[in-house]
Design an enzyme around this catalytic site. Structure first.
Site, short mmCIF file in Angstrom:
data_model
loop_
_atom_site.label_atom_id
_atom_site.label_comp_id
_atom_site.label_asym_id
_atom_site.label_seq_id
_atom_site.Cartn_x
_atom_site.Cartn_y
_atom_site.Cartn_z
N GLY A 164 0.84 -1.20 0.00
CA GLY A 164 0.00 0.00 0.00
C GLY A 164 0.87 1.24 0.00
O GLY A 164 0.56 2.27 0.62
N ALA A 203 1.59 4.95 4.36
CA ALA A 203 2.95 4.72 3.85
C ALA A 203 3.70 6.02 3.62
O ALA A 203 4.92 6.08 3.81
CB ALA A 203 2.89 3.90 2.56
N GLN A 255 -0.43 -12.46 -0.42
CA GLN A 255 0.79 -11.94 0.21
C GLN A 255 1.46 -12.99 1.09
O GLN A 255 2.69 -13.06 1.14
CB GLN A 255 0.47 -10.66 0.98
CG GLN A 255 0.05 -9.53 0.04
CD GLN A 255 -0.11 -8.19 0.69
OE1 GLN A 255 0.02 -8.05 1.91
NE2 GLN A 255 -0.42 -7.18 -0.10
N ASP A 305 -3.25 1.90 19.24
CA ASP A 305 -4.18 1.95 20.37
C ASP A 305 -3.42 2.16 21.68
O ASP A 305 -3.85 2.92 22.55
CB ASP A 305 -4.99 0.65 20.44
CG ASP A 305 -5.67 0.35 19.12
OD1 ASP A 305 -6.49 1.16 18.68
OD2 ASP A 305 -5.36 -0.70 18.52
N HIS A 307 -7.94 -5.30 17.28
CA HIS A 307 -7.86 -3.88 16.90
C HIS A 307 -9.23 -3.50 16.33
O HIS A 307 -9.44 -3.42 15.12
CB HIS A 307 -6.75 -3.65 15.86
CG HIS A 307 -6.72 -2.23 15.35
ND1 HIS A 307 -6.46 -1.16 16.17
CD2 HIS A 307 -6.94 -1.72 14.11
CE1 HIS A 307 -6.52 -0.04 15.45
NE2 HIS A 307 -6.82 -0.36 14.21
#
Length: 332
Positions: A11, A17, A112, A159, A187
């Site tokens: 990404g 990024a 991936q 978090d 999350h």
């Protein structure tokens, strides 16, 4: 001069990024003496934007950055990498059900995982940032059987950073003076921010957070809810999701993984559950961990109150449901 390590960011043309690449290339993650080769992966329609990112990286003239590889091919992106930031994921769109989001991301993280298995170093450290991060990390690990399961983690450091900042603000102390705030679980809005084992330095004196605050109502209600809903609050204000803070958290997570944690301090990471604290096995669950020699270890034997037990069970149940849906989608 040390040998360069290869680091992939997926990404790579996106918002997170854009901040993360600067942090990595500057030396804030892997150290001020560690040369880098950055691999940038994105989808074919983003290659033009990615070209601009590559230009900016060149224009920054980072001394540690030896080469940049920009590609839309997973096999190229994951070749010989020692560290992987899996940032790219299908975002949740208006009207999209959670199952739809899972279905889109299962496909991405299957591909991936297979590319990591085939191309990456076997000791590669993988951090999944793209949501739903915990379940994406689980799926990715399943399709990379030759890489140890403990090398796949999900990011809950954002978090943790949010929780640490809120405790520091409540106490009126610098954020660096607060340690060991824990994020348990997913999350998501079911996560459990827990300051019961945390401490702070107040006027030079080390105190537990409950002792320093003397406000159990705030710790058990306002604090928990504000951390759980902070991402939504950022979107509401900024009209975009957290990017700079997410990038900083990803850098923090990987820096600790490579460089370790300080003695007596722990950090929160989504890792494969081994059954600690009564959490079901084979879900990626955020625990407090300490890290030495690039190996994390869950902090054992922390006291769990009845309230905490209920919160841990709720977030674990959500993760079990996500796992079941994801495995059904891939036919496993």
């Amino acid at each position: 001069m040390m040998e360069p390590i290869r680091v992939v960011v997926t990404g790579a043309a996106g918002q997170i990024a854009y901040s993360l690449l600067y942090i990595i290339a500057k030396g804030d993650v892997f150290g001020p003496d560690q040369p880098l080769i950055l691999h940038l992966l994105d989808i074919p329609p983003m290659m033009g934007v990615l070209e601009g990112v590559v230009m900016e990286l060149a224009d920054c003239a980072f001394p540690l950055l030896k080469e940049v590889v920009a590609t839309a091919e997973p096999d190229v992106a994951f070749k010989d990498v020692s560290s992987a930031f899996l940032v790219g994921a299908m975002p949740r769109k208006q009207g999209m059900e959670r199952r739809d989001l899972l279905a889109a991301n299962v496909k991405i993280f299957k591909v991936q995982g297979e590319a990591l298995d085939k191309n990456a170093k076997k000791d590669v450290k993988v951090l999944v940032v793209g949501n739903p991060a915990n379940t994406n990390a689980l799926i990715c690990s399943k399709y990379a059987p030759s890489i140890p399961k403990q090398n796949f983690t999900a990011m809950t450091r954002l978090d943790q950073n949010r929780a640490q900042a809120q405790v520091a603000a409540k106490l009126g102390v610098p954020v660096a003076d607060v340690s060991n705030v824990i994020i348990w679980g997913n999350h998501s809005s079911t996560q459990f921010p827990d300051a019961s084992h945390a401490f702070a330095y107040v006027n030079g004196v080390k105190k537990s957070i409950p002792e320093a605050l003397k406000d159990d109502m705030w710790l058990g209600n306002t604090f928990v809810e504000s951390v759980q809903k902070r991402g939504a609050a950022v979107i509401n204000a900024r009209k975009m999701s957290s990017a700079m803070s997410a990038a900083k958290a990803a850098g923090d997570h990987m820096r600790n993984w490579f460089q370790g944690t300080e003695v007596g301090q722990f950090v929160s990471m989504g890792v494969l559950s081994d059954g600690s604290y009564g959490v079901p096995k084979d879900i990626v669950f955020s625990f407090p961990v300490e890290i030495q020699n690039k190996t994390w270890k869950i902090i054992p034997n922390l006291a769990i109150s009845d309230f905490a037990r209920k919160m841990l069970d709720t977030t674990a149940k959500e993760l079990e449901e996500e796992r079941a849906e994801a495995l059904e989608i891939i036919g496993a």
